[in-house]
Design a protein around this motif. Structure first.
Motif, PDB file in Angstrom:
ATOM      1  N   ASN A 377     -14.291  43.624 -19.208  1.00 48.91           N
ATOM      2  CA  ASN A 377     -13.597  42.407 -19.619  1.00 48.91           C
ATOM      3  C   ASN A 377     -14.131  41.899 -20.964  1.00 48.91           C
ATOM      4  O   ASN A 377     -13.359  41.501 -21.845  1.00 48.91           O
ATOM      5  CB  ASN A 377     -13.764  41.328 -18.550  1.00 48.91           C
ATOM      6  CG  ASN A 377     -13.027  40.038 -18.904  1.00 48.91           C
ATOM      7  OD1 ASN A 377     -11.821  40.042 -19.134  1.00 48.91           O
ATOM      8  ND2 ASN A 377     -13.763  38.940 -18.977  1.00 48.91           N
ATOM      9  N   LYS A 380     -12.754  43.669 -23.797  1.00 48.92           N
ATOM     10  CA  LYS A 380     -11.307  43.501 -23.927  1.00 48.92           C
ATOM     11  C   LYS A 380     -10.521  44.724 -23.457  1.00 48.92           C
ATOM     12  O   LYS A 380      -9.368  44.921 -23.846  1.00 48.92           O
ATOM     13  CB  LYS A 380     -10.918  43.191 -25.380  1.00 48.92           C
ATOM     14  CG  LYS A 380     -11.723  42.070 -26.030  1.00 48.92           C
ATOM     15  CD  LYS A 380     -11.571  40.754 -25.302  1.00 48.92           C
ATOM     16  CE  LYS A 380     -12.358  39.643 -26.012  1.00 48.92           C
ATOM     17  NZ  LYS A 380     -12.289  38.353 -25.281  1.00 48.92           N
ATOM     18  N   ASN A 383      -8.383  42.594 -18.469  1.00 50.26           N
ATOM     19  CA  ASN A 383      -8.279  41.144 -18.618  1.00 50.26           C
ATOM     20  C   ASN A 383      -8.426  40.466 -17.262  1.00 50.26           C
ATOM     21  O   ASN A 383      -7.493  40.437 -16.467  1.00 50.26           O
ATOM     22  CB  ASN A 383      -6.942  40.776 -19.261  1.00 50.26           C
ATOM     23  CG  ASN A 383      -6.841  39.275 -19.550  1.00 50.26           C
ATOM     24  OD1 ASN A 383      -7.862  38.598 -19.649  1.00 50.26           O
ATOM     25  ND2 ASN A 383      -5.616  38.782 -19.666  1.00 50.26           N
ATOM     26  N   SER A 386     -13.558  35.205 -16.580  1.00 52.24           N
ATOM     27  CA  SER A 386     -15.015  35.320 -16.681  1.00 52.24           C
ATOM     28  C   SER A 386     -15.678  34.923 -15.369  1.00 52.24           C
ATOM     29  O   SER A 386     -16.711  35.489 -14.984  1.00 52.24           O
ATOM     30  CB  SER A 386     -15.533  34.434 -17.817  1.00 52.24           C
ATOM     31  OG  SER A 386     -14.990  34.850 -19.050  1.00 52.24           O
ATOM     32  N   SER A 389     -15.458  37.943 -12.970  1.00 49.45           N
ATOM     33  CA  SER A 389     -16.393  39.004 -13.344  1.00 49.45           C
ATOM     34  C   SER A 389     -17.828  38.585 -13.027  1.00 49.45           C
ATOM     35  O   SER A 389     -18.638  39.423 -12.597  1.00 49.45           O
ATOM     36  CB  SER A 389     -16.253  39.332 -14.826  1.00 49.45           C
ATOM     37  OG  SER A 389     -16.585  38.212 -15.632  1.00 49.45           O
TER      38      SER A 389
END
Length: 426
Positions: A377, A380, A383, A386, A389
């Motif tokens: 992520n 990039k 997607n 945050s 993740s």
């Protein structure tokens, strides 16, 4: 499926051979008062360095948080490194297979950059090897030609692996971490899956058996086919290397290029993953090159010393990618852990040891697998939020340390609870 199981068994046998070397090396260090004094002197600067923690923030160039060569540490970091070394030692000693697979994932989970984890693990292996290997006793029947050809290849492999790791880090530190994580996900996923299948099979059968290697020369001959070692030894590509003269009338011969290729693979894996490479050397020598186990052991010891030494110093240390405090902590922890683990095997059923081996490998696999989405992520490539993740990475870390922690507590508990029995046996 059949090929995968054969590959797993040969890698497992290589890990067992490496673990035996690791145990003997640790015992050589602990038996020698001189080596213990050297170890103590190496640790003194780390202890004295803790005084600097109370001092003002150091400039980056002297070892602050952002230093290229990180010298900043705290007693907590040092303590964590000892625990990581202890757990790796317990796995190696108790399971009888290399526990080095978990060190790099463990360090990365503790917040160490992947390239630093690899370099630090290699330096820890080299420090242990150079301190504890009794060369005059353990080299055995080593063919000089075989050793030289292998080390030439391993040098090329180590250089290639080190260059790739550093190039990825300089391009993007996240890319470096992702690359190392992917390598561990693939390898630990493969080993963990087969280790778990092996454990469940043995549990269902109600017994325990040893590892089965790949097809031997006698098995191939019985089926009327030449084995891979026989085909390689029949090749006449110069220069030819003679070996096993004391075991086979006239000895055996094999082209140096095949030995060098095996060495390059071992060196490349060592430089990329931060392992000694012993888990690959044994199956390659025995099942691919057809070298006797006796000669393999001596050459394996040589390659670990030189491969780990060259990789850690020439490919990582001089570029600032070794965290010496962590390396010393891991060395201290592993020296203790491997002894406790080895003694515990005397009072634990083999089926449980197989189970914990599978659990430890799968824990490392899950840890790196759950860390991958966050890294992808940030680069990039995918997607996701945050928050998601971060949650996944934390789940992987928690599961990893819980699994390894339970194993460590169980082994230490068994050891302490069986001390009376172990004393009687001694």
């Amino acid at each position: 499926m059949k090929f995968g199981r054969r590959l797993y068994n040969t890698l497992l046998e290589g890990s067992i051979a490496y673990a035996k070397w690791d145990l003997e090396t640790s015992r050589n260090i602990l038996r020698s008062k001189k080596r213990m004094w050297i170890l103590a002197l190496m640790v003194v600067p780390i202890i004295l360095g803790s005084v600097a923690i109370a001092a003002p923030e150091l400039p980056d160039i002297l070892g602050g948080h952002k230093a290229y060569s990180p010298a900043y540490y705290t007693p907590v970091i040092f303590g964590v490194s000892i625990l990581i070394g202890l757990c790796a030692g317990l796995i190696t000693g108790c399971i009888g297979a290399g526990g080095g697979f978990i060190i790099t994932p463990a360090l990365m989970s503790a917040g160490v950059k992947g390239i630093l984890a690899v370099g630090t693990d290699l330096f820890h292996i080299f420090a242990k090897a150079i301190m504890g290997t009794a060369i005059h006793k353990k080299l055995g029947n080593v063919s000089v030609g075989l050793a030289v050809a292998f080390l030439v290849g391993s040098g090329i492999g180590v250089t290639g692996g080190g260059v790739i790791n550093r190039a990825l880090y300089q391009a993007n530190p996240l890319l470096s971490d992702t690359f190392i994580s992917v390598i561990y996900v693939v390898l630990l996923g493969f080993l963990g899956t087969y280790a778990l299948i092996d454990f469940l099979r043995l549990r269902k059968a109600g017994g325990d058996v040893g590892a089965h290697g790949a097809e031997t020369a006698s098995e191939a001959s019985a089926s009327g086919r030449k084995s891979l070692p026989e085909r390689l030894q029949a090749s006449k590509i110069p220069p030819l290397i003679s070996f096993d003269e004391d075991l086979t009338p006239g000895g055996k011969k094999i082209p140096a290029v095949f030995v060098a290729i095996c060495g390059s693979i071992v060196g490349f894996a060592a430089a990329i993953m931060g392992v000694g490479g012993g888990f690959l050397t044994f199956p390659m020598f025995v099942y691919i090159l057809g070298v006797s186990s006796f000669t393999t052991v001596g050459t394996d010891i040589l390659q670990i010393i030189f491969t780990a030494g060259y990789a850690s110093i020439a490919q990582y240390a001089i570029y600032g990618f070794i965290f010496y405090t962590l390396a010393m902590g891991m060395l201290l922890g592993s020296l203790l852990g491997i002894q406790v683990g080895a003694l515990t095997t005397k009072v634990v059923k083999g089926i449980y040891i197989r189970g914990f081996y599978a659990t430890a490998i799968m824990a490392g696999f899950v840890n790196r697998l759950f860390a991958l989405p966050g890294k992808l992520n940030e680069m990039k490539i995918i997607n996701i939020s945050s928050e998601l993740s971060h949650i996944l990475a934390n789940i992987g870390n928690v599961l990893f340390f819980i699994a390894i922690g339970i194993f460590a507590v169980w082994v230490v508990g068994k050891f302490l609870g069986s001390m009376k029995l172990l004393r009687e046996e001694a």
